[in-house]
Enzyme design. Structure first.
Site, PDB file in Angstrom:
ATOM      1  N   CYS A 114       0.814  -1.224   0.000  1.00  0.00           N
ATOM      2  CA  CYS A 114       0.000   0.000   0.000  1.00  0.00           C
ATOM      3  C   CYS A 114       0.843   1.267   0.000  1.00  0.00           C
ATOM      4  O   CYS A 114       0.399   2.311  -0.462  1.00  0.00           O
ATOM      5  CB  CYS A 114      -0.936  -0.011   1.195  1.00  0.00           C
ATOM      6  SG  CYS A 114      -2.040  -1.419   1.138  1.00  0.00           S
ATOM      7  N   HIS A 259      -3.896   7.118   1.190  1.00  0.00           N
ATOM      8  CA  HIS A 259      -4.084   5.798   0.586  1.00  0.00           C
ATOM      9  C   HIS A 259      -5.490   5.330   0.952  1.00  0.00           C
ATOM     10  O   HIS A 259      -5.914   5.453   2.107  1.00  0.00           O
ATOM     11  CB  HIS A 259      -3.024   4.831   1.129  1.00  0.00           C
ATOM     12  CG  HIS A 259      -3.396   3.395   0.947  1.00  0.00           C
ATOM     13  ND1 HIS A 259      -3.681   2.873  -0.288  1.00  0.00           N
ATOM     14  CD2 HIS A 259      -3.554   2.384   1.841  1.00  0.00           C
ATOM     15  CE1 HIS A 259      -3.997   1.592  -0.146  1.00  0.00           C
ATOM     16  NE2 HIS A 259      -3.931   1.271   1.139  1.00  0.00           N
ATOM     17  N   ASN A 289     -10.048  -0.633  -2.432  1.00  0.00           N
ATOM     18  CA  ASN A 289      -8.635  -0.435  -2.075  1.00  0.00           C
ATOM     19  C   ASN A 289      -7.763  -1.146  -3.114  1.00  0.00           C
ATOM     20  O   ASN A 289      -7.675  -2.368  -3.124  1.00  0.00           O
ATOM     21  CB  ASN A 289      -8.418  -1.007  -0.670  1.00  0.00           C
ATOM     22  CG  ASN A 289      -6.977  -0.940  -0.202  1.00  0.00           C
ATOM     23  OD1 ASN A 289      -6.051  -0.752  -0.992  1.00  0.00           O
ATOM     24  ND2 ASN A 289      -6.778  -1.116   1.084  1.00  0.00           N
TER      25      ASN A 289
HETATM   26  O1  UT7 Z   1      -4.588  -1.207   2.537  1.00  0.00           O
HETATM   27  C1  UT7 Z   1      -3.814  -1.106   3.671  1.00  0.00           C
HETATM   28  C2  UT7 Z   1      -3.986  -2.143   4.636  1.00  0.00           C
HETATM   29  N1  UT7 Z   1      -5.336  -2.478   5.011  1.00  0.00           N
HETATM   30  C3  UT7 Z   1      -6.057  -1.734   5.871  1.00  0.00           C
HETATM   31  O2  UT7 Z   1      -5.670  -0.647   6.263  1.00  0.00           O
HETATM   32  C4  UT7 Z   1      -7.325  -2.335   6.380  1.00  0.00           C
HETATM   33  C5  UT7 Z   1      -7.492  -2.035   7.847  1.00  0.00           C
HETATM   34  N2  UT7 Z   1      -8.581  -2.781   8.470  1.00  0.00           N
HETATM   35  C6  UT7 Z   1      -9.879  -2.589   8.171  1.00  0.00           C
HETATM   36  O3  UT7 Z   1     -10.199  -1.841   7.272  1.00  0.00           O
HETATM   37  C7  UT7 Z   1     -10.922  -3.280   9.031  1.00  0.00           C
HETATM   38  O4  UT7 Z   1     -10.280  -3.914  10.107  1.00  0.00           O
HETATM   39  C8  UT7 Z   1     -11.800  -4.301   8.257  1.00  0.00           C
HETATM   40  C9  UT7 Z   1     -12.767  -3.576   7.339  1.00  0.00           C
HETATM   41  C10 UT7 Z   1     -10.929  -5.267   7.478  1.00  0.00           C
HETATM   42  C11 UT7 Z   1     -12.638  -5.098   9.241  1.00  0.00           C
HETATM   43  O5  UT7 Z   1     -13.438  -4.210   9.982  1.00  0.00           O
HETATM   44  P1  UT7 Z   1     -13.494  -4.280  11.567  1.00  0.00           P
HETATM   45  O6  UT7 Z   1     -14.404  -3.246  11.993  1.00  0.00           O
HETATM   46  O7  UT7 Z   1     -12.076  -4.246  12.078  1.00  0.00           O
HETATM   47  O8  UT7 Z   1     -14.150  -5.687  11.792  1.00  0.00           O
HETATM   48  P2  UT7 Z   1     -13.587  -6.980  12.569  1.00  0.00           P
HETATM   49  O9  UT7 Z   1     -12.535  -7.646  11.772  1.00  0.00           O
HETATM   50  O10 UT7 Z   1     -13.268  -6.581  13.979  1.00  0.00           O
HETATM   51  O11 UT7 Z   1     -14.867  -7.869  12.609  1.00  0.00           O
HETATM   52  C12 UT7 Z   1     -16.055  -7.464  13.297  1.00  0.00           C
HETATM   53  C13 UT7 Z   1     -17.123  -8.487  13.024  1.00  0.00           C
HETATM   54  C14 UT7 Z   1     -16.661  -9.927  13.226  1.00  0.00           C
HETATM   55  O12 UT7 Z   1     -17.763 -10.670  13.725  1.00  0.00           O
HETATM   56  P3  UT7 Z   1     -17.913 -11.000  15.310  1.00  0.00           P
HETATM   57  O13 UT7 Z   1     -16.653 -11.740  15.672  1.00  0.00           O
HETATM   58  O14 UT7 Z   1     -18.000  -9.650  15.978  1.00  0.00           O
HETATM   59  O15 UT7 Z   1     -19.142 -11.797  15.364  1.00  0.00           O
HETATM   60  C15 UT7 Z   1     -16.333 -10.392  11.846  1.00  0.00           C
HETATM   61  O16 UT7 Z   1     -16.452 -11.790  11.702  1.00  0.00           O
HETATM   62  O17 UT7 Z   1     -17.529  -8.409  11.654  1.00  0.00           O
HETATM   63  C16 UT7 Z   1     -17.398  -9.697  11.029  1.00  0.00           C
HETATM   64  N3  UT7 Z   1     -17.021  -9.490   9.635  1.00  0.00           N
HETATM   65  C17 UT7 Z   1     -17.924  -9.339   8.657  1.00  0.00           C
HETATM   66  N4  UT7 Z   1     -19.250  -9.364   8.641  1.00  0.00           N
HETATM   67  C18 UT7 Z   1     -19.874  -9.178   7.470  1.00  0.00           C
HETATM   68  C19 UT7 Z   1     -15.780  -9.383   9.118  1.00  0.00           C
HETATM   69  N5  UT7 Z   1     -15.861  -9.161   7.801  1.00  0.00           N
HETATM   70  C20 UT7 Z   1     -17.164  -9.145   7.481  1.00  0.00           C
HETATM   71  C21 UT7 Z   1     -17.871  -8.958   6.288  1.00  0.00           C
HETATM   72  N6  UT7 Z   1     -19.220  -8.981   6.332  1.00  0.00           N
HETATM   73  N7  UT7 Z   1     -17.239  -8.739   5.124  1.00  0.00           N
END
Ligand code: UT7
Length: 332
Positions: A114, A259, A289
């Site tokens: 990235c 980014h 992204n």
């Molecule tokens: O490009 C440079 C590098 N990348 C980044 O900078 C990305 C940085 N990270 C993020 O953007 C976020 O962490 C994500 C968008 C990837 C994930 O969002 P989050 O708010 O951190 O969610 P999480 O991983 O903490 O998951 C929360 C909940 C989980 O369920 P439980 O355990 O609370 O029941 C996940 O299983 O959301 C669930 N979940 C989803 N649900 C529906 C994770 N992905 C999805 C999905 N759809 N696509």
């Protein structure tokens, strides 16, 4: 000592639009979750047999060269940022050089995910400052969608990453002209496995085995939460580092192009800097992204939309796999 300036920017994104609705038919996700957590409504994915990293980057480069008023034969060097090159080797720089019919100029590949485009821009800036080259094509392009695990297990990455290409022509200019003021590059390899892709790997007996395929080693793996927490800290640090280095303040910024990792990250940075909406450029809502592609694509679109005026202070900042993070401060 010379100075470098962006003479023109271009971009290309594949035609295929993938909506959140379409993703929810592939995996257990939904539009509401994706929009709320990422800000993304739709993204572009490549079509196999049609789009390649090489042909997308060639289209972006031709647009950048046309806008810069520079012909392919005037380019002295290529710096190509991608982690998804068409071949395992050689890198994509030489493939672009061939595609554009350039003669035997050098082509360097940068694999900093990235932050790749900003690392590439900084490298090109150094070559121009020393006088070694006068015009450099700097490219960021990716096909990420073929590395995504589109099952429920991979859903947190699969909804974010996308495909696209951007390019700029960097040219030499006089010291008193607008141009790149400084670049700031960082890494912290302790977190390499928080966002990575194992295969193809050279450290096994073969680069890709059935076992690796069965394990899904060729999929991008991300611990989104950890990446998010580090990103918001490092974005702020590296932007402030660039401002301090140039004795400028956040109020001097005319346009911030972060980014496009996650809209929530951009909004957090915007709020910390106290910038109004018109001073922050985001396109993740409809492009997702695209890793090394996001910043040059955004530069090209911001220019098209009249958001880059001569002399404007533009701050570019990125964070991602490695971890690596970077900023570039420039006068447009
Ligand atoms: O490009 C440079 C590098 N990348 C980044 O900078 C990305 C940085 N990270 C993020 O953007 C976020 O962490 C994500 C968008 C990837 C994930 O969002 P989050 O708010 O951190 O969610 P999480 O991983 O903490 O998951 C929360 C909940 C989980 O369920 P439980 O355990 O609370 O029941 C996940 O299983 O959301 C669930 N979940 C989803 N649900 C529906 C994770 N992905 C999805 C999905 N759809 N696509």
């Amino acid at each position: 000592m010379n100075k470098s300036r962006i003479l023109g920017a271009g971009h290309f994104v594949p035609e295929r639009i993938v909506t959140n609705e379409e993703l929810s038919q592939m995996m257990n996700t939904n539009d509401e979750w994706i929009v709320e957590r990422t800000g993304i409504h739709e993204r572009r994915w490549f079509t196999p047999g049609v789009d390649t990293v090489t042909n997308m980057s060639a289209k972006a480069s031709r647009m950048a060269m046309e806008r810069a008023g520079v012909a392919a034969q005037d380019i002295d060097f290529i710096v190509f940022a991608t982690i998804t090159s068409d071949y395992f080797l050689p890198g994509n720089g030489v493939l672009l050089q061939r595609e554009l019919g350039m003669t035997s100029i050098g082509a360097l590949d940068v694999k900093n995910a990235c932050s790749g485009f900003l690392y590439a821009l900084s490298v090109a800036d150094q070559f121009i400052k020393t006088g070694m080259y006068k015009k450099i094509l700097v490219v960021g392009a990716e096909i990420q969608s073929s590395a995504l695990d589109k099952s429920d297990e991979g859903r947190s990455s699969a909804v974010i990453f996308a495909d696209g290409a951007g390019a700029v022509v960097l040219g030499a200019t006089a010291q008193d002209q607008p141009g790149i003021l400084s670049s700031h590059l960082h890494s912290e390899g302790a977190y390499a496995e928080e966002l990575y892709c194992i295969a193809p790997s050279s450290s096994g007996s073969v680069r890709i085995s059935q076992e690796m395929i069965d394990r899904g080693d060729f999929f991008l793996k991300m611990n989104g939460n950890t990446v998010f927490k580090h990103a918001i800290v490092r974005f702020m640090e590296v932007i402030n580092e660039a401002l301090d280095h140039n004795m400028l303040s956040k109020d001097d910024i005319d346009l911030l192009i972060p980014h496009q990792a996650n809209l929530r990250i951009s909004q957090y940075v915007q709020q910390k800097l106290g910038l109004p909406d018109e001073k922050v450029f985001n396109n993740i809502m409809y492009l997702g992204n695209t890793t090394a592609g996001t910043i040059p694509i955004a530069l090209s679109q911001a220019w098209e939309q009249g958001k880059l005026k001569e002399g404007d202070l533009v701050c570019l900042a990125a964070f991602g796999s490695g971890f690596t993070w970077a900023s570039v401060l420039l006068r447009w």
